[in-house]
Design an enzyme around this catalytic site. Structure first.
Site, mmCIF file in Angstrom:
data_model
loop_
_atom_site.group_PDB
_atom_site.id
_atom_site.type_symbol
_atom_site.label_atom_id
_atom_site.label_comp_id
_atom_site.label_asym_id
_atom_site.label_seq_id
_atom_site.Cartn_x
_atom_site.Cartn_y
_atom_site.Cartn_z
ATOM 1 N N GLU A 31 26.143 1.305 -8.217
ATOM 2 C CA GLU A 31 25.705 0.431 -9.302
ATOM 3 C C GLU A 31 26.476 0.718 -10.591
ATOM 4 O OE1 GLU A 31 21.509 0.489 -9.791
ATOM 5 O OE2 GLU A 31 21.109 -0.618 -7.953
ATOM 6 N N GLU A 36 15.294 -4.598 -9.170
ATOM 7 C CA GLU A 36 16.727 -4.699 -8.934
ATOM 8 C C GLU A 36 17.414 -5.574 -9.977
ATOM 9 O OE1 GLU A 36 18.524 -3.029 -6.937
ATOM 10 O OE2 GLU A 36 17.057 -2.133 -5.586
ATOM 11 N N ALA A 59 20.792 -7.585 -5.603
ATOM 12 C CA ALA A 59 19.991 -7.405 -4.390
ATOM 13 C C ALA A 59 19.603 -5.947 -4.229
ATOM 14 C CB ALA A 59 20.771 -7.890 -3.161
ATOM 15 N N ARG A 98 31.981 -3.019 -1.058
ATOM 16 C CA ARG A 98 31.248 -2.937 0.207
ATOM 17 C C ARG A 98 32.135 -2.232 1.224
ATOM 18 N NH1 ARG A 98 26.056 -3.122 -0.903
ATOM 19 N NH2 ARG A 98 25.310 -5.165 -1.664
ATOM 20 N N GLU A 127 20.503 -3.869 -11.907
ATOM 21 C CA GLU A 127 21.868 -4.314 -11.621
ATOM 22 C C GLU A 127 22.477 -5.173 -12.713
ATOM 23 O OE1 GLU A 127 22.359 -5.852 -7.679
ATOM 24 O OE2 GLU A 127 22.073 -3.862 -6.809
#
Length: 211
Positions: free
Chosen positions: A145, A96, A79, A67, A100
């Site tokens: 991802e 998702e 998410a 992040r 993911e």
């Protein structure tokens, strides 16, 4: 002056200072009790969904993902943004979960809605509970991802990570604690199509030419 709790905080005017790919910044002039106005900065957001995938052995799947705003990888629930026009939030969650962590779920319900920081942003995340899980091939989309790592953990261990500071993401904290309360206190939860009062609408509506 109106009595406390009854004032109408009317927006007198608005100005956009920034309009980016996933957020916009506007400044509202808002009527205050006593007759004056005050400027309020609002970060508009698409909103998002997160998924607490809980298997029959009470394990959850978390992802470790970079992040950039905080400059490190964090443990989070799978998410995604509500940025596809017309897509129902639960369908976003289904997509998702496959992209993911390579899972599908036969049963969906709403665990909790989390307002990220309502003092300055309209971002709200709906956390779904997904059960009756099955593994499928991941459909990786995007550079971030491709880098994420998924790990299956006991729910109790994931909750412990909240209290040790290893999990700091707000919607992940909310989802884990809600799932733990559901399991230990036998609390009822909402159906997947439950009304979502605070789902962000202003940014998506403007991007589709409606505002």
């Amino acid at each position: 002056m109106t009595e406390p709790g009854r004032h109408n905080f009317e927006v007198r005017s608005s100005e956009y200072l920034y309009d980016g790919s996933i957020v916009a910044l506007r400044v509202d002039d808002v009527s205050m009790p006593g007759g004056r106005t005050a400027k309020r900065e609002v970060v508009e957001h698409y909103g998002a969904v997160a998924i607490l995938a809980l298997d029959e052995d009470d394990h959850v799947t978390l992802i470790h993902q970079y992040r950039h705003p905080i400059g490190r990888r964090t443990w989070e629930l799978p998410a995604g943004l509500l940025d596809k026009p017309g897509e129902d939030p639960v369908e976003t969650a289904r997509r998702e979960l496959v992209e993911e962590v390579g899972l599908t779920a036969g049963d969906w319900s709403v665990l909790v809605d989390v307002a990220a920081s309502p003092g300055f942003t309209d971002e709200v995340v709906r956390v779904y509970l997904a059960t009756d899980l099955a593994a499928v091939e991941r459909q990786v989309e995007g550079d971030e991802e491709a880098d994420l790592v998924a790990e299956r953990l006991p729910l109790d261990e994931a909750v412990r990570m909240v209290f040790t500071g290893e999990v700091v993401n707000a919607s992940t904290i909310g989802g884990l604690l809600a799932a733990h309360a559901m399991k230990t206190m036998l609390l009822p939860i909402r159906p997947a199509d439950a009304p979502w009062r605070d789902m962000p609408t202003r940014l998506p509506r403007r991007r589709q030419g409606g505002d």
